[in-house]
Design a protein around this motif. Structure first.
Motif, PDB file in Angstrom:
ATOM      1  N   MET A   1      42.542  46.764 114.863  1.00 37.81           N
ATOM      2  CA  MET A   1      43.974  47.635 114.613  1.00 37.81           C
ATOM      3  C   MET A   1      44.943  46.842 115.331  1.00 37.81           C
ATOM      4  O   MET A   1      46.039  46.593 114.731  1.00 37.81           O
ATOM      5  N   THR A   2      44.485  46.464 116.508  1.00 38.11           N
ATOM      6  CA  THR A   2      45.849  45.867 117.170  1.00 38.11           C
ATOM      7  C   THR A   2      46.154  44.601 116.624  1.00 38.11           C
ATOM      8  O   THR A   2      47.273  44.351 116.620  1.00 38.11           O
ATOM      9  N   ASP A   3      45.119  43.621 116.008  1.00 37.16           N
ATOM     10  CA  ASP A   3      45.505  42.434 115.409  1.00 37.16           C
ATOM     11  C   ASP A   3      46.199  42.769 114.145  1.00 37.16           C
ATOM     12  O   ASP A   3      47.243  41.992 113.970  1.00 37.16           O
ATOM     13  N   ILE A   4      45.975  43.771 113.338  1.00 35.05           N
ATOM     14  CA  ILE A   4      46.858  43.929 112.138  1.00 35.05           C
ATOM     15  C   ILE A   4      48.220  44.551 112.803  1.00 35.05           C
ATOM     16  O   ILE A   4      49.148  43.776 112.078  1.00 35.05           O
ATOM     17  N   MET A   5      48.385  45.424 113.775  1.00 36.05           N
ATOM     18  CA  MET A   5      49.984  45.623 114.038  1.00 36.05           C
ATOM     19  C   MET A   5      50.540  44.479 114.539  1.00 36.05           C
ATOM     20  O   MET A   5      51.802  44.282 114.272  1.00 36.05           O
ATOM     21  N   ILE A   6      50.032  43.570 115.380  1.00 41.60           N
ATOM     22  CA  ILE A   6      50.665  42.622 115.752  1.00 41.60           C
ATOM     23  C   ILE A   6      51.013  41.494 114.580  1.00 41.60           C
ATOM     24  O   ILE A   6      52.130  41.046 114.438  1.00 41.60           O
ATOM     25  N   ALA A   7      50.047  41.260 113.548  1.00 35.45           N
ATOM     26  CA  ALA A   7      50.155  40.280 112.669  1.00 35.45           C
ATOM     27  C   ALA A   7      51.357  40.860 111.472  1.00 35.45           C
ATOM     28  O   ALA A   7      52.287  40.180 111.282  1.00 35.45           O
ATOM     29  N   THR A   8      51.435  42.176 111.499  1.00 37.47           N
ATOM     30  CA  THR A   8      52.464  42.722 110.389  1.00 37.47           C
ATOM     31  C   THR A   8      53.763  42.659 111.017  1.00 37.47           C
ATOM     32  O   THR A   8      54.607  42.174 110.426  1.00 37.47           O
ATOM     33  N   ALA A   9      53.799  43.002 112.443  1.00 38.96           N
ATOM     34  CA  ALA A   9      55.284  42.808 113.026  1.00 38.96           C
ATOM     35  C   ALA A   9      55.601  41.459 113.123  1.00 38.96           C
ATOM     36  O   ALA A   9      56.829  41.255 112.676  1.00 38.96           O
ATOM     37  N   TYR A  10      54.844  40.397 113.194  1.00 35.47           N
ATOM     38  CA  TYR A  10      55.324  39.122 113.228  1.00 35.47           C
ATOM     39  C   TYR A  10      55.543  38.424 112.029  1.00 35.47           C
ATOM     40  O   TYR A  10      56.466  37.776 111.799  1.00 35.47           O
ATOM     41  N   ALA A  11      55.137  39.059 110.901  1.00 36.88           N
ATOM     42  CA  ALA A  11      55.526  38.789 109.459  1.00 36.88           C
ATOM     43  C   ALA A  11      57.053  39.123 109.159  1.00 36.88           C
ATOM     44  O   ALA A  11      57.585  38.569 108.354  1.00 36.88           O
ATOM     45  N   LEU A  12      57.434  39.969 110.040  1.00 40.36           N
ATOM     46  CA  LEU A  12      58.796  40.513 109.668  1.00 40.36           C
ATOM     47  C   LEU A  12      59.988  39.817 110.343  1.00 40.36           C
ATOM     48  O   LEU A  12      61.149  40.115 110.105  1.00 40.36           O
ATOM     49  N   VAL A  13      59.600  38.947 111.031  1.00 42.01           N
ATOM     50  CA  VAL A  13      60.524  38.236 111.665  1.00 42.01           C
ATOM     51  C   VAL A  13      61.626  37.650 110.916  1.00 42.01           C
ATOM     52  O   VAL A  13      62.907  37.679 111.279  1.00 42.01           O
ATOM     53  N   PRO A  14      61.263  37.073 109.661  1.00 42.81           N
ATOM     54  CA  PRO A  14      62.541  36.534 109.063  1.00 42.81           C
ATOM     55  C   PRO A  14      63.276  37.465 108.284  1.00 42.81           C
ATOM     56  O   PRO A  14      64.626  37.037 108.216  1.00 42.81           O
ATOM     57  N   ILE A  15      63.120  38.596 108.085  1.00 41.50           N
ATOM     58  CA  ILE A  15      64.093  39.705 107.692  1.00 41.50           C
ATOM     59  C   ILE A  15      65.187  39.750 109.091  1.00 41.50           C
ATOM     60  O   ILE A  15      66.353  39.913 108.583  1.00 41.50           O
ATOM     61  N   VAL A  16      64.674  39.985 110.111  1.00 40.09           N
ATOM     62  CA  VAL A  16      65.623  39.853 111.380  1.00 40.09           C
ATOM     63  C   VAL A  16      66.527  38.624 111.332  1.00 40.09           C
ATOM     64  O   VAL A  16      67.678  38.571 111.458  1.00 40.09           O
ATOM     65  N   LEU A  17      65.760  37.477 111.460  1.00 40.06           N
ATOM     66  CA  LEU A  17      66.365  36.306 111.706  1.00 40.06           C
ATOM     67  C   LEU A  17      67.477  35.796 110.418  1.00 40.06           C
ATOM     68  O   LEU A  17      68.543  35.223 110.696  1.00 40.06           O
ATOM     69  N   ILE A  18      67.379  36.249 109.361  1.00 39.52           N
ATOM     70  CA  ILE A  18      68.381  35.996 108.092  1.00 39.52           C
ATOM     71  C   ILE A  18      69.129  37.007 107.852  1.00 39.52           C
ATOM     72  O   ILE A  18      70.466  36.738 107.690  1.00 39.52           O
ATOM     73  N   ASN A  19      68.859  38.295 108.099  1.00 42.59           N
ATOM     74  CA  ASN A  19      69.760  39.497 107.613  1.00 42.59           C
ATOM     75  C   ASN A  19      70.844  39.602 108.549  1.00 42.59           C
ATOM     76  O   ASN A  19      71.845  40.023 108.404  1.00 42.59           O
ATOM     77  N   LEU A  20      70.304  39.493 109.803  1.00 44.83           N
ATOM     78  CA  LEU A  20      71.557  39.666 110.761  1.00 44.83           C
ATOM     79  C   LEU A  20      72.696  38.866 110.886  1.00 44.83           C
ATOM     80  O   LEU A  20      73.678  39.331 110.871  1.00 44.83           O
ATOM     81  N   PRO A  21      72.367  37.370 110.644  1.00 42.73           N
ATOM     82  CA  PRO A  21      73.635  36.613 110.662  1.00 42.73           C
ATOM     83  C   PRO A  21      74.413  36.988 109.407  1.00 42.73           C
ATOM     84  O   PRO A  21      75.508  36.606 109.394  1.00 42.73           O
ATOM     85  N   LEU A  22      73.577  37.538 108.580  1.00 38.02           N
ATOM     86  CA  LEU A  22      74.344  37.599 107.094  1.00 38.02           C
ATOM     87  C   LEU A  22      75.589  38.742 107.155  1.00 38.02           C
ATOM     88  O   LEU A  22      76.439  38.710 106.277  1.00 38.02           O
ATOM     89  N   VAL A  23      75.394  39.574 108.238  1.00 37.67           N
ATOM     90  CA  VAL A  23      76.231  40.684 108.314  1.00 37.67           C
ATOM     91  C   VAL A  23      77.563  39.889 108.920  1.00 37.67           C
ATOM     92  O   VAL A  23      78.580  40.398 107.827  1.00 37.67           O
ATOM     93  N   PRO A  24      77.840  39.202 109.647  1.00 45.19           N
ATOM     94  CA  PRO A  24      79.059  38.552 110.013  1.00 45.19           C
ATOM     95  C   PRO A  24      79.529  37.796 108.734  1.00 45.19           C
ATOM     96  O   PRO A  24      80.944  37.639 108.386  1.00 45.19           O
ATOM     97  N   VAL A  25      78.766  37.032 108.179  1.00 47.98           N
ATOM     98  CA  VAL A  25      78.649  36.019 107.115  1.00 47.98           C
ATOM     99  C   VAL A  25      79.415  36.945 105.975  1.00 47.98           C
ATOM    100  O   VAL A  25      80.444  36.633 105.118  1.00 47.98           O
ATOM    101  N   SER A  26      78.962  38.024 105.864  1.00 47.50           N
ATOM    102  CA  SER A  26      79.509  38.797 104.613  1.00 47.50           C
ATOM    103  C   SER A  26      81.062  39.266 104.694  1.00 47.50           C
ATOM    104  O   SER A  26      81.647  39.530 103.681  1.00 47.50           O
ATOM    105  N   HIS A  27      81.591  39.093 105.855  1.00 47.79           N
ATOM    106  CA  HIS A  27      82.976  39.195 105.994  1.00 47.79           C
ATOM    107  C   HIS A  27      84.023  38.070 105.653  1.00 47.79           C
ATOM    108  O   HIS A  27      85.249  38.233 106.041  1.00 47.79           O
ATOM    109  N   VAL A  28      83.120  36.939 105.629  1.00 50.46           N
ATOM    110  CA  VAL A  28      84.167  35.825 105.438  1.00 50.46           C
ATOM    111  C   VAL A  28      83.983  35.312 104.105  1.00 50.46           C
ATOM    112  O   VAL A  28      84.507  34.248 103.875  1.00 50.46           O
ATOM    113  N   ILE A  29      83.367  35.846 103.327  1.00 46.59           N
ATOM    114  CA  ILE A  29      82.885  35.422 101.640  1.00 46.59           C
ATOM    115  C   ILE A  29      83.582  36.327 100.942  1.00 46.59           C
ATOM    116  O   ILE A  29      83.675  37.460 101.135  1.00 46.59           O
ATOM    117  N   THR A  30      84.014  35.502  99.675  1.00 42.34           N
ATOM    118  CA  THR A  30      84.504  36.550  98.454  1.00 42.34           C
ATOM    119  C   THR A  30      83.457  36.872  97.572  1.00 42.34           C
ATOM    120  O   THR A  30      82.289  36.369  97.727  1.00 42.34           O
TER     121      THR A  30
END
Lengths: 496, 207
Positions: free
Chosen positions: B98-127
């Motif tokens: 169970m712990t392996d699954i929980m860790i692996a699943t969480a680690y797989a979600l890292v790109p969502i944070v890494l890409i979507n977070l910087p996109l928030v300020p970027v959205s304010h400077v693009i048309t």
């Protein structure tokens, strides 16, 4: 103690007095208590209440022989022309509701001729009257005084089979004299006659759309007996037509199925002389009347008639809900008012709608009440329509002023915010324009304003910004060089 | 220090999925605390994205936003996925705990944070015309996370690719079943409580 009491009394009375004076000084905006709500749909598709744009202001009915199941009405030059279907006559009223003229018969080739259940009529700018003499299967052309000019009989063509009845229901005549007729049971479009009354063909037939599923089901999985019981897939018939000042024909469609309604099928068209639909559908909502139903069994809006202003705003009459839907030239829902019921100012079975040329009054013919109901424009409605009118002229300053007035009455008006935003955009006040476009939920103009705003910021600050960066980078490079030289000097010293 | 190292290791995992997920499990390079941190970051990202993205790209009704709903949604989906996955893989010879699954699943979600977070300020400077970039990057973030989830499941349970895909589809079905049973359970409990309360009331009125 007494002093304090006196003081208190004086203050209180002063406050009361000022309130009274102030409130009487405030501009009093009085809306007649309308028995219906006025609303429109916003960007989210939610119905938002707004002040009344038109209020009920009386009804006209005939005293001696009342109207009987009248089906069509035409408003022009201060006259209201009514096709009194049940009494087989044409009634012309003055604007104040008094009878101007009643045409019951006319001389046709030396003999007295009468109408038989006329369901539609049209009046040319020269006040000549065209009547769809439905049960007689012909079109009667009268001049302004009510004498017969000509009679246009059943079209001579093989396209309509001999045993099929020809019953003209509604008609319009365009500026060059062509006659377009809706005939009962003919679903190939409008019947078109040339100015001599010779049959030309059909025009503007509704396109038939069959879903893939339905096609496969009908052709491969149904038995013959089933097929026979199924509805034929045929083009829909138009329920009414109206000719606008640009010679385009607005046509309404009333028999739209529940599924088509949910899929956002078109319920109104604007046909050009070749029969192509050119209605602009750029609004946030489809032009089908009410977007939601109160219940599953409740009827959807059923468009029976339409009339238009010369600057593109059109009013569509819905016979199911007794409502008037107003759209601007782009297809935005402006305001919706009216309702069915027994109260004064409500409708029972609306048949036809007409509008005075200056939009001050809307007339609605009700074939069950046998009355013509009048609705007068309010201050709010006048400002709203004026703003659109001025915008269509290109008078942005005038439109801006009117939009400000609209906002005073209705702070939820997205059009007003967009209109003001456009004015700011033209003036170069981009930041304010962005704010207003956001309030009006318009991303198309928002991005335009934002583009200019960004450009302006860049022009103002890019130089300074880059200057600071260049200085920093330059300092860094010099520092590195100095460090290198020092090291080199140090090494050289060591080597000595 | 162990915590920071395991958190930093997520950056290695997302760029070297097969190798990374292997070490995550066998070499104990990941930790549950790091997984929890990533999950909190994902929740924060979804909230910030909804609230602070520029008007041009934000189609949420800001006046109807509910932070609690966002938190519960992300958390519930994560827990449901882990539980359903664990239930299935223990039947299908999966090697992950169970712990392996929980860790692996969480680690797989890292790109969502890494890409979507910087996109928030970027959205304010693009048309809106430049909005294609915005959409492309959003899609990339989700595709990347999905791909990582596939590799994570595959490596954690020592499956073949075919079996992994099958397991993942079954997991989604399992999530739906768990949700259904949960709702059923709540509904039944509610009825039992009402039943007992009614009987109690009846008895009270009789005496």
């Amino acid at each position: 103690m007494g002093k304090l009491k006196n003081y208190l009394i004086r203050t209180v009375s002063a406050i009361v007095l000022t309130t009274v004076v102030l409130s009487s000084e405030l501009e009093t905006v009085i809306f007649a208590d309308a028995p219906y709500e006025t609303y429109s749909y916003d960007w989210w598709g939610e119905d938002i209440k707004q002040p009344a744009a038109y209020t009920y202001s009386g009804a006209y009915s005939l005293t001696d022989t009342p109207l009987n199941d009248a089906r069509d009405m035409f408003v022009q030059d201060g006259k209201i022309y009514i096709a009194d279907t049940g009494n087989s006559r044409i009634v012309i009223l003055n604007e104040d509701g008094t009878v101007f003229k009643i045409i019951t018969s006319f001389q046709n080739g030396g003999t007295e001729d009468t109408f038989s259940g006329p369901q539609g009529l049209f009046v040319t700018p020269e006040n000549e009257i065209y009547v769809a003499d439905s049960k007689n299967g012909r079109i009667i052309h009268l001049d302004a005084s009510g004498t017969l000019i000509r009679e246009i009989a059943r079209p001579e063509t093989d396209l309509i089979s001999q045993n099929q009845a020809y019953t003209p229901l509604k008609l319009v005549v365009d500026k060059s004299g062509r006659i377009y007729v809706i005939a009962n049971g003919i679903n190939m479009g409008l019947v078109e006659f040339d100015r001599e009354g010779v049959f030309q063909g059909f025009m503007g037939a509704a396109k038939v759309s069959v879903s893939t599923f339905e096609y496969i089901w009908k052709n491969y999985f149904s038995t013959d007996a089933q097929k026979e019981r199924m509805e034929l897939i045929v083009p829909t018939e138009y329920s009414n037509i109206y000719l606008d000042s640009d010679n385009f024909i607005y046509a309404t469609i009333s028999n739209i199925s529940n599924e088509d309604h949910l899929a956002g099928a078109d319920a109104i068209r604007r046909l050009n002389p070749t029969g192509t639909d050119i209605l602009r559908r750029l609004g946030n909502t489809p032009i089908i009347g009410d977007l939601y139903n109160a219940s599953d069994t409740a009827a959807w809006s059923k468009f029976t008639d339409v009339c238009a202003c010369d600057y593109g705003v059109y009013f569509v009459l819905d016979s199911a809900g007794g409502k008037v839907f107003t759209y601007d030239g782009d297809g935005n829902s402006l305001f919706i008012f009216g309702g069915t019921g027994n109260r004064q100012g409500m409708l029972m079975q609306p048949a036809s709608i007409g509008i005075r040329e200056d939009q001050e009054k809307i007339y609605i013919l009700d074939s069950q009440l046998n009355q013509v109901l009048c609705f007068s424009i309010t201050e709010y409605g006048r400002h709203l329509l004026n703003a659109i009118y001025k915008n269509s002229l290109g008078d942005s300053a005038g439109a801006y002023e009117e939009w400000q007035n609209v906002l005073r009455y209705n702070a939820n008006s997205e059009f007003a915010y967009i209109g003001i935003g456009k004015a700011y955009l033209r003036e170069g006040r981009y930041k304010e324009a962005m704010e207003y476009f956001q309030l009006g939920n318009n991303r198309k103009y928002y991005t335009r304003a934002f583009q200019f705003y960004r450009k302006e910021l860049m022009q103002n600050y890019f130089g300074k910004f880059m200057g600071v960066i260049l200085v920093l980078v330059g300092a860094l490079i010099i520092w590195q060089i100095v460090k290198k030289i020092r090291r080199w000097v140090g090494e050289a010293k060591c080597n000595i | 220090m162990q915590y920071l190292n395991s958190l930093k290791y997520s950056l290695y995992v997302i760029t070297h999925p097969v190798d990374g997920f292997w070490d995550l499990k066998r070499e104990k390079r990941g930790s549950l605390s790091a997984a929890a941190t990533i999950l909190v970051l994902v929740i924060l990202t979804s909230i910030i994205k909804k609230q602070n993205t520029s008007f041009l790209f934000n189609f949420n009704r800001l006046d109807e936003l509910n932070v609690v709903v966002d938190i519960v949604t992300v958390f519930l989906v994560y827990i449901l996925w882990c539980v359903a996955n664990w239930c299935l893989t223990s039947l299908m010879d999966g090697e992950g705990k169970m712990t392996d699954i929980m860790i692996a699943t969480a680690y797989a979600l890292v790109p969502i944070v890494l890409i979507n977070l910087p996109l928030v300020p970027v959205s304010h400077v693009i048309t809106a015309e430049e909005g294609t970039f915005y959409t492309v990057f959003t899609v990339i973030s989700y595709l990347w996370a999905g791909m990582l989830l596939i590799f994570g499941t595959m490596v954690t349970h020592q499956y073949s690719m075919k079996k992994t895909i099958l397991t993942m589809i079954c997991t989604v079905v399992g999530m739906a079943i768990i949700l259904f049973i949960g709702l059923l359970f709540f509904s039944v409990i509610q009825r039992i409580i009402t039943f007992i309360a009614t009987i109690y009331q009846e008895l009270r009125f009789r005496t």
